[in-house]
Scaffold this active site. Sequence first.
Site, PDB file in Angstrom:
ATOM      1  N   GLU A 134       1.434  -0.884  -5.479  1.00 18.86           N
ATOM      2  CA  GLU A 134       0.624   0.096  -5.384  1.00 18.86           C
ATOM      3  C   GLU A 134       0.631   1.449  -5.683  1.00 18.86           C
ATOM      4  O   GLU A 134       0.571   2.172  -4.873  1.00 18.86           O
ATOM      5  CB  GLU A 134      -0.834  -0.045  -4.202  1.00 18.86           C
ATOM      6  CG  GLU A 134      -2.427   0.736  -4.581  1.00 18.86           C
ATOM      7  CD  GLU A 134      -2.498   2.124  -3.437  1.00 18.86           C
ATOM      8  OE1 GLU A 134      -3.248   2.657  -4.056  1.00 18.86           O
ATOM      9  OE2 GLU A 134      -1.466   2.236  -3.110  1.00 18.86           O
ATOM     10  N   ASP A 188       0.911  -1.232   0.282  1.00 18.32           N
ATOM     11  CA  ASP A 188       0.221   0.382  -0.100  1.00 18.32           C
ATOM     12  C   ASP A 188       0.472   1.071   0.143  1.00 18.32           C
ATOM     13  O   ASP A 188       1.914   1.514   0.778  1.00 18.32           O
ATOM     14  CB  ASP A 188      -0.861   0.125   1.297  1.00 18.32           C
ATOM     15  CG  ASP A 188      -2.192   1.436   1.425  1.00 18.32           C
ATOM     16  OD1 ASP A 188      -3.226   1.113   0.561  1.00 18.32           O
ATOM     17  OD2 ASP A 188      -1.405   1.956   2.578  1.00 18.32           O
TER      18      ASP A 188
HETATM   19  C1  GLC Z   1      -3.961   3.489  -0.780  1.00 16.30           C
HETATM   20  C2  GLC Z   1      -5.705   3.396  -0.325  1.00 16.30           C
HETATM   21  C3  GLC Z   1      -6.282   3.814  -0.022  1.00 16.30           C
HETATM   22  C4  GLC Z   1      -5.663   4.490   1.109  1.00 16.30           C
HETATM   23  C5  GLC Z   1      -4.626   5.018   1.340  1.00 16.30           C
HETATM   24  C6  GLC Z   1      -3.361   5.116   2.503  1.00 16.30           C
HETATM   25  O1  GLC Z   1      -4.237   4.529  -1.446  1.00 16.30           O
HETATM   26  O2  GLC Z   1      -5.570   2.566  -1.512  1.00 16.30           O
HETATM   27  O3  GLC Z   1      -7.371   3.547   0.267  1.00 16.30           O
HETATM   28  O4  GLC Z   1      -6.025   5.710   1.696  1.00 16.30           O
HETATM   29  O5  GLC Z   1      -3.716   3.831   0.491  1.00 16.30           O
HETATM   30  O6  GLC Z   1      -3.285   3.736   3.329  1.00 16.30           O
HETATM   31  C1  GLC Z   2      -3.347   9.667  -4.407  1.00 13.73           C
HETATM   32  C2  GLC Z   2      -2.329   7.880  -3.757  1.00 13.73           C
HETATM   33  C3  GLC Z   2      -2.283   6.806  -3.934  1.00 13.73           C
HETATM   34  C4  GLC Z   2      -3.472   6.291  -3.087  1.00 13.73           C
HETATM   35  C5  GLC Z   2      -4.819   7.476  -3.199  1.00 13.73           C
HETATM   36  C6  GLC Z   2      -5.950   7.396  -2.917  1.00 13.73           C
HETATM   37  O1  GLC Z   2      -3.660   9.292  -5.750  1.00 13.73           O
HETATM   38  O2  GLC Z   2      -1.366   8.560  -5.021  1.00 13.73           O
HETATM   39  O3  GLC Z   2      -1.853   5.887  -3.822  1.00 13.73           O
HETATM   40  O4  GLC Z   2      -4.312   5.212  -4.104  1.00 13.73           O
HETATM   41  O5  GLC Z   2      -3.991   8.928  -3.375  1.00 13.73           O
HETATM   42  O6  GLC Z   2      -7.150   8.349  -3.044  1.00 13.73           O
END
Ligand code: GLC
Ligand code: GLC
Length: 650
Positions: A328, A286
Site C-alpha cells: 500500500e 499498511d
Molecule cells: C494507510 C491507511 C489509512 C491510514 C494510514 C495510517 O494509508 O489506508 O487509512 O490512515 O495508513 O495507518
Molecule cells: C498519505 C499516505 C498514504 C495514506 C494516506 C491516508 O497519502 O501516503 O499512505 O493512505 O495518506 O490518507
Amino acid sequence: MSYAADVNVCLDRILESTDLSGLTKKDATLFTKRLEAHFPSLFEKYTYVYGHQYDCYYHLQKLVETLRDGIKKRKPALKKLDENRLKSPLWYRDENQVGLACYVDLMGPTLNDLHKRIPYYKALGVTYLHLMPLYDAPAGDSDGGYAVSDYRKVNPILGTTEDLEKLADALLKEGINLVLDFVFNHTSDEHRWAKAALEGERQYQNYYYMYDDRTIPDQYEQTLREIFPQVRRGSFTFNEQMQKWVWTTFNSFQWDLNYSNPEVFNAITSEMLFLANIGSAALRLDALAFIWKEMGTNCENQEKAHVLIQAFTCCLEIAAPAVVFKSEAIVHPDEVNKYIGSDECKLSYNPLLMALLWNSLATRKTRLLTRSMQKSFPIADDCTWVNYVRCHDDIGWTFDDNVAQELGINGHDHRFFLNQFFTGRFEGSFANGVPFAENPSNGDCRVCGSLASLCGLESALQNGDSKGVEEAVSRMLLLYGITFSIGGIPLLYSSDEIAKLNDYSYRNDETKQHDDRWVNRIAVTPEDISLAMGEVNRELSQQEEASVKVFNGLQHMLEIRKSNAVFGKAKTFILEASNQHCFAFLRENEHGEKLLVLSNFSEYPQQVDGEILTTLGRNPGEDLLSSVHFKGDESVITLRPFQQLWIKGA
Ligand code: GLC
Ligand code: GLC
C-alpha cells in the site's frame, strides 16, 4: 573466508542451539529445509540493517526461534495450503480473482454476521475478501482501526479471534481468500508496548522514536511531508506523561515503530505470523513507505524500508509460504513499482491507474493515462496489480510530474484543477467530492467521496437530471470495466458496487468529523443486498434503479472475466487510440488469445481508427460485453458516450 561460508556457519550454530523438540518430526524437517533455502537471504537483509549493532546475532537467533514458533502454531489445513500454493504460486494472476474490501461493522455488524453475506460475495464472484482492520483499537477515533492496540485480539465490538478463524475457514471452503491488514508502521498509544513505554520502561521506549526536546524533531521536520495537516501540524507529538516528543507520522495516537531496533523487527514478525496463522492469504502492508527514517530525507521509500520488507518476505517463506504481501504505497509511481517483486510484495495497489482514471473522467482526455501506463504498468510476471477505483481513503494525485510535463501539463496546477473539479468547485463539474487534508501552508489537498458521488450520481439525482443519472452509471461501469480487464485483481470497495452516495452523517460524530474520509465509509445494509440481488418486488426509486444497474453491470463483466483466460495471465500492451478521448490496450496470453479493450471517456460518440484492429491481426472478433461482431476490416470503430468494447480476437 567467503561470505557464503559465513552464512552457513551462522545457520549451523543457530540450529545447534535452537530447540526443535517442540516440533513434530515432519515440521522439524520442513523447518530446517526452508531455513536452508531462505536463511541466506534473510541473513543478508538482516545483517545489512542491523549488522553494525553488537547484539545483531543474538537477535537473529531469537528471530529463528520466532519463526520456529510460527510453524509450530500453523494449523494442518494451512500447512496444506502452503504446499498447494508453493506448487501453483500464481493464483493471484488468475482470471477468476475478484476482490472486495469492506468494514466488518458496516456490513455485519459482527464477524459472525458476515457468514450470512457469503451468498452476496459469491454473487459478485468475490475470491479475495479484505476485511478492514478489525483489531482491538482505542475507543472513539482509531483512524478507522489503523491504530492497533493488540494484533492478537479482535475488536470486541466485532467479535473474537475464534470468530475470525471460523469465518476464515468458512470463506476458504467457498474459495474466498481472507486478506488482513498488517499495520506495522505504527501501533496505537494503547498497545502494550506503548503502555510500557509510557510507564518509563526504556526497553519499550526504544520500540518507538522518542526525543527529550525538539532538537532532532526539528531537524527531521525540515524535510518531512505532513500527512494529516488538518488534525496536527508536524510529524511529532509531545507526550505529557513521558515529557518526550514521539514520532507520529499519522495521528497523534499512532506511534511509529522504531525499525532501527532489531527487537522491534522480531516482535512485529511474531505478530505477523499470528495474522498469517489465522488463515490470511495476503497481508496488506499498511503505510509501508514510512517504516524507515533517514535524516535529511522525507523518510518515505528509503532503501532500508525495502530491505526490511524483503526480510519480512523471507520470514513468510520460512514460516507461512502461502501468504503474500500487498503493498500500500500511495507515492510517486516510480517508488510504487519498487515495492513490487518476488522478493518483496507480489501484489500492489495501483494508485496511478486509479488517479488517472479519475483524471480522464474530469478532462475527458486520456493522454496522461496512456503515457503513464505505458511507463509504469509493466511489472514482473510473478507479481500482479490490485486495480481499484475507490477505497476507504482519499484520492491523492500521485502521477509523475515529468510525464505530465512532456505532455505540456503543469503537475502542480493540474492537481489544483483536479481538486477543484472533484470537490465540485469547478464550474460544470459533475462531482460531489469533499476536500481532505488541506494544508494551510501550501494549499495541498486530496479528495474524498464515494464512487457514485464522484461520478455525478449525487448531483444528477438532486437535479432530477435523468441523463445525468445515466451518464453517472456509465462512468462507474467504464472505470470498473478497465480495472476488470487491464490485468490484475480488480478490487471492489464495498458500497460502491451498488453505487451508494456519500454518507455525510460522520459530520455529527465527534470522533469522526475531523476526518472527511468517513464520507466514503458507507454501510451496506441487508436491504441494500436484497435490492442488489433482485429480491425487491416494488417500483424502484431512480437511485435504486441506478444501484441495480451498476450491480448488474458488474456481474455481467465479472462473469465474462471469469470465463475467459485472456483476463488472467496475459501481457498488457497500452496502445495509442488515435483519439484523445479514448483509451486502448491489448491483452495477449501465451495461448495466443487476444483481447482489445477500447474505452470512450467523453459524453459524445467517438471514433477510433480501424487500424487498431491490426493488433488482432485484422481477424474477426466479438465485443464480449455487447456480443456485437467485428469483421476485422472496419475502417473506423465508433464508440457511444462512455462505451467500452472488449473485443476478443478469434
Ligand atoms: C494507510 C491507511 C489509512 C491510514 C494510514 C495510517 O494509508 O489506508 O487509512 O490512515 O495508513 O495507518
Ligand atoms: C498519505 C499516505 C498514504 C495514506 C494516506 C491516508 O497519502 O501516503 O499512505 O493512505 O495518506 O490518507
